[in-house]
Design a protein around this motif. Structure first.
Motif, PDB file in Angstrom:
ATOM      1  N   TRP A  48       0.826  -1.218   0.000  1.00  0.00           N
ATOM      2  CA  TRP A  48       0.000   0.000   0.000  1.00  0.00           C
ATOM      3  C   TRP A  48       0.854   1.258   0.000  1.00  0.00           C
ATOM      4  N   LYS A  49       2.159   1.126   0.331  1.00  0.00           N
ATOM      5  CA  LYS A  49       3.023   2.316   0.342  1.00  0.00           C
ATOM      6  C   LYS A  49       3.411   2.751  -1.065  1.00  0.00           C
ATOM      7  N   GLY A  50       3.183   1.861  -2.048  1.00  0.00           N
ATOM      8  CA  GLY A  50       3.515   2.206  -3.426  1.00  0.00           C
ATOM      9  C   GLY A  50       5.000   2.312  -3.671  1.00  0.00           C
ATOM     10  N   LYS A  51       5.781   1.491  -2.988  1.00  0.00           N
ATOM     11  CA  LYS A  51       7.242   1.549  -3.105  1.00  0.00           C
ATOM     12  C   LYS A  51       7.813   0.150  -3.307  1.00  0.00           C
ATOM     13  N   VAL A  52       9.008   0.122  -3.862  1.00  0.00           N
ATOM     14  CA  VAL A  52       9.826  -1.091  -3.815  1.00  0.00           C
ATOM     15  C   VAL A  52      10.981  -0.790  -2.857  1.00  0.00           C
ATOM     16  N   PRO A  53      11.545  -1.794  -2.212  1.00  0.00           N
ATOM     17  CA  PRO A  53      11.253  -3.208  -2.328  1.00  0.00           C
ATOM     18  C   PRO A  53      10.036  -3.621  -1.504  1.00  0.00           C
ATOM     19  N   ALA A  54       9.447  -4.751  -1.963  1.00  0.00           N
ATOM     20  CA  ALA A  54       8.502  -5.493  -1.132  1.00  0.00           C
ATOM     21  C   ALA A  54       8.920  -6.955  -1.272  1.00  0.00           C
TER      22      ALA A  54
END
Ligand SMILES: N[C@@H](CCC(=O)N[C@@H](CS)C(=O)NCC(=O)O)C(=O)O
Length: 209
Positions: A48-54
């Motif tokens: 949900w943060k809209g970032k990589v890495p996940a």
């Protein structure tokens, strides 16, 4: 199987390197930051943060934030000796990763997207000031690496991959890279795990002075 959501050359390169170092099977999925895929409804279901890495874990849970992902990977594989096991040694690792994520990485944000911080007119100045701040961080990294090859201890570990990430970004913005920082990145660039991650992301490490 672990699955890393990454974007070429982004800070997700750090866990990508660590996954290669660990050498167990894992999957990767590219997230195209240029087209805004990180803000898509599909990716919001991943992070949900809209970032990589996940990082998707074996049971489907998602772990985000390099300060969590890197120690998680390292501690999952104690046999690889990628993070200290004593209380102070672990604290030193978090101290380094915390500085990397919350200070050095964050100092790049106004360089990448100055208009998140100011209007168009002020953007060049905001970017220039951020680059001055970053130069001080790069000088500090160089100083910390004087006479050594790793930021933590005397062997490759959880603290090393960030050095490659920042080096590439610094080169892209013409930051001055000190001799020790360049030497350490040249050593890292010759490491099979780093070479494999770099090749998989189809990026390069420019070691020229
Ligand atoms: N605090 C996060 C930061 C992650 C982050 O900023 N990732 C960047 C790439 S280096 C990103 O996904 N940016 C996409 C965007 O901001 O739209 C971490 O350390 O893992």
């Amino acid at each position: 199987m672990l699955k890393l959501y990454f974007s070429p050359g982004a800070c997700s390169l750090a866990p990508h390197i660590l996954l290669e170092e660990i050498g167990q099977p894992y999957e990767v999925q590219k997230v195209d930051l240029k087209t805004g895929e990180q803000r898509s409804p599909e990716y919001a279901k991943v992070n949900w943060k809209g970032k990589v890495p996940a990082l998707q874990l074996d049971d489907g849970q998602i772990l985000t934030e390099n300060v969590a992902i890197l120690p998680y990977l390292a501690e999952r594989h104690p046999e690889r000796g990628l993070i200290a096991t004593d209380v102070l040694g672990r604290a030193r690792a978090f101290e380094w990763l915390g500085w990397c994520a919350s200070t050095v990485h964050a100092s790049f944000w106004p360089v990448f997207r100055p208009t998140n911080y100011c209007d168009e007119e002020a953007a060049p100045r905001v970017k220039a000031i951020a680059l001055e701040t970053l130069q001080r961080h790069f000088d500090k990294i160089d100083e910390l690496l004087r006479g050594r090859s790793h930021p933590l201890g005397d062997r490759f570990g959880v603290g090393d991959p960030y050095l490659v990430v920042f080096y590439r970004w610094g080169k892209a913005y013409d930051l001055k890279i000190g001799d020790d920082y360049r030497r350490v990145v040249a050593e890292l660039a010759g490491r099979p795990s780093v070479m494999r991650a770099i090749e998989a992301e189809r990026i390069k490490i420019d070691l020229s002075a």
